[in-house]
Design a protein around this motif. Structure first.
Motif, mmCIF file in Angstrom:
data_model
loop_
_atom_site.group_PDB
_atom_site.id
_atom_site.type_symbol
_atom_site.label_atom_id
_atom_site.label_comp_id
_atom_site.label_asym_id
_atom_site.label_seq_id
_atom_site.Cartn_x
_atom_site.Cartn_y
_atom_site.Cartn_z
ATOM 1 N N THR A 64 0.829 -1.209 0.000
ATOM 2 C CA THR A 64 0.000 0.000 0.000
ATOM 3 C C THR A 64 0.859 1.253 0.000
ATOM 4 O OG1 THR A 64 -1.759 -1.137 1.194
ATOM 5 C CG2 THR A 64 -1.795 1.263 1.253
ATOM 6 N N PHE A 65 1.958 1.225 0.749
ATOM 7 C CA PHE A 65 2.822 2.399 0.808
ATOM 8 C C PHE A 65 3.429 2.678 -0.560
ATOM 9 C CE2 PHE A 65 6.672 4.830 1.623
ATOM 10 C CZ PHE A 65 6.217 5.784 2.512
ATOM 11 N N VAL A 66 3.887 1.643 -1.254
ATOM 12 C CA VAL A 66 4.462 1.827 -2.585
ATOM 13 C C VAL A 66 3.409 2.359 -3.552
ATOM 14 C CG1 VAL A 66 5.431 0.628 -4.583
ATOM 15 C CG2 VAL A 66 6.272 0.098 -2.294
ATOM 16 N N ALA A 67 2.168 1.878 -3.414
ATOM 17 C CA ALA A 67 1.103 2.271 -4.335
ATOM 18 C C ALA A 67 0.668 3.728 -4.139
ATOM 19 C CB ALA A 67 -0.097 1.338 -4.174
ATOM 20 N N TRP A 68 0.333 4.097 -2.907
ATOM 21 C CA TRP A 68 -0.139 5.466 -2.662
ATOM 22 C C TRP A 68 0.185 6.008 -1.262
ATOM 23 C CZ3 TRP A 68 -3.327 5.937 1.529
ATOM 24 C CH2 TRP A 68 -4.005 4.795 1.949
#
Length: 456
Positions: free
Chosen positions: A190-194
């Motif tokens: 999730t952190f990498v995505a947004w």
């Protein structure tokens, strides 16, 4: 109208003590550093989101570091523009304006669409926001440092201005803490995505709080007295840059102080972080904790060396820091690789590099303030500071990564900061007189600071 305000301020009884002034000035500067360095900590994520997926990952990462550098590259222009305004209109107005500009640009970074959405426009917009951040920071530091220095008594200026020197390091600590909490809370996917956007969006709240605190500040008493006496400059930029003598001081400050200080600062903090994560492939949680602990332990040393510079001189401490950087960087980074599985030793090694940072950075604000006259101080000191730290210092991560990629030798990236630090030793010893710590800046307007310098 400005002159009248200055007379009223000079005549009014002091309402704020020096600890509050230092705290209010410093908290805004800390938030600006937090905003500015979020990008540096998250550079690897920008290389994935804002550049073509067809690029080699290493090339994309180096490109993201050069985007990081653009914010530093324009800092001297911000120093000229906002320094001119600070000497012409006032210290408080100008560093309020830079805080608003920094906060807006940082918030927008958190909203920018990536390459997969808008293509090549994505890195262009990202660079644009970095440019705005760099312009804002170019005006912020000189304003805050000058503001505190012009409230401080002669003979203790190194001590009082050193409090603001802690803000850049604490800004990195705050950025690392927020990012670490977000990465662990959201999870890697999730952190990498947004999720990487959240730390940028949070900055809006921090900037709002800082603005509220800074609104309680008055104009610098020394600047107000200059206006009252009709001694302020009508064209600070022209007066600063049309004088051969002033250019001599600017160049001495640049090559004998701020450029070597800048490379030591970014090597000991950002390049160490990049080296451990990108080269040694140490887990990011471990690296973040190492950096947070070392930087937090080192922060009080800014104040120690700032206070010590009031006694033994600014140049002596800074030059020793430059020399130690030249002599010890290579073995220290070698040991980072040797002990990469030992977090305790890594923390001690990073802490040593932070000590060097505090030696060269703790006295720098007082050194620069005392070098230039009050009527053009904001403009004159801001330029060498931001050229040294922005152009020379900010280039350390990108230059180090590029040199290492070209030579195939990981440690060869150290040649750049070691070379600039060596120049600093030579110029400082050859040209910069001491003791600057005996300069009495209040003699320019007669009298002494109107505030009682209570201990922070």
């Amino acid at each position: 109208m400005t002159t009248t305000a200055g007379v009223q301020y000079a005549a009014a009884p002091p309402r704020l003590n020096l600890p509050f002034i230092i705290g209010a000035s410093s908290v805004g500067t800390l938030i600006e550093w937090y905003d500015f360095y979020l990008y540096g900590v998250l550079a690897v994520f920008f290389s994935k989101h804002f550049f073509s997926p067809d690029l080699d990952p290493n090339v994309a990462f180096i490109a993201s570091l050069f985007v990081f550098w653009t914010g530093f590259l324009v800092r001297p222009f911000g120093a000229i523009v906002f320094g001119h305004l600070g000497d012409l209109i006032g210290r408080k107005f100008t560093f309020m304006l830079t805080l608003l500009l920094m906060g807006a640009a940082t918030f927008v970074v958190g909203l920018l669409p990536g390459y997969d959405t808008i293509g090549v426009l994505a890195p262009i917009l990202l660079v644009s926001m970095r440019v705005l951040q760099g312009l804002a920071l170019g005006g912020e530091y000189g304003g805050a440092a000058t503001y505190i220095a012009e409230h401080s008594p002669d003979g203790r200026r190194g001590y009082y201005t050193s409090w603001i020197q802690t803000t850049a390091t604490l800004g990195i600590v705050l950025a690392l803490l927020v990012i670490l909490v977000c990465r662990l809370g959201f999870g890697d996917e999730t952190f990498v995505a947004w999720g990487w956007r959240v730390p940028f969006l949070i900055s809006a709240v921090l900037v709002g709080l800082s603005i509220y605190i800074r609104l309680k500040l008055e104009e610098s008493p020394l600047y107000a007295r200059l206006k009252e006496q009709g001694k302020s400059s009508h064209n600070p930029a022209l007066e600063s840059f049309s004088s051969g003598k002033n250019w001599g001081l600017i160049l001495f400050a640049l090559f004998g102080a701020t450029a070597p200080e800048g490379v030591v600062w970014y090597t000991g903090q950002f390049y160490a972080l990049f080296y451990m994560t990108a080269v040694l492939k140490i887990n990011y949680v471990t690296v973040y904790i190492i950096m947070i602990v070392a930087l937090s332990l080192g922060a009080p040393l800014f104040i120690l060396f700032g206070a010590l510079s009031d006694r033994i001189g600014r140049r002596n401490i800074m030059t020793l820091g430059f020399a130690l950087a030249v002599l010890t960087y290579w073995p220290v980074f070698t040991w980072l690789g040797t002990f990469k599985d030992n977090p305790v030793v890594l923390t001690l090694l990073v802490f040593y590099m932070v000590i060097l940072v505090t030696m060269v950075y703790g006295p720098i604000a007082a050194f620069l303030v005392e070098l230039f006259p009050a009527r053009i101080r904001y403009t004159s000191m801001s330029l060498p500071y931001h050229v040294g730290n922005g152009v020379f210092g900010g280039l350390v991560p990108a230059a180090g990564a590029s040199i290492a990629a070209y030579t195939g030798i990981a440690l060869s990236g150290l040649f750049y900061p070691m070379g600039i630090a060596a120049i600093g030793v030579i110029v400082s010893l050859a040209f910069l007189r001491e003791p600057y710590h005996h300069v009495k800046i209040w003699e320019e307007v007669g009298g002494a600071p109107p505030l009682v310098p209570d201990q922070p």
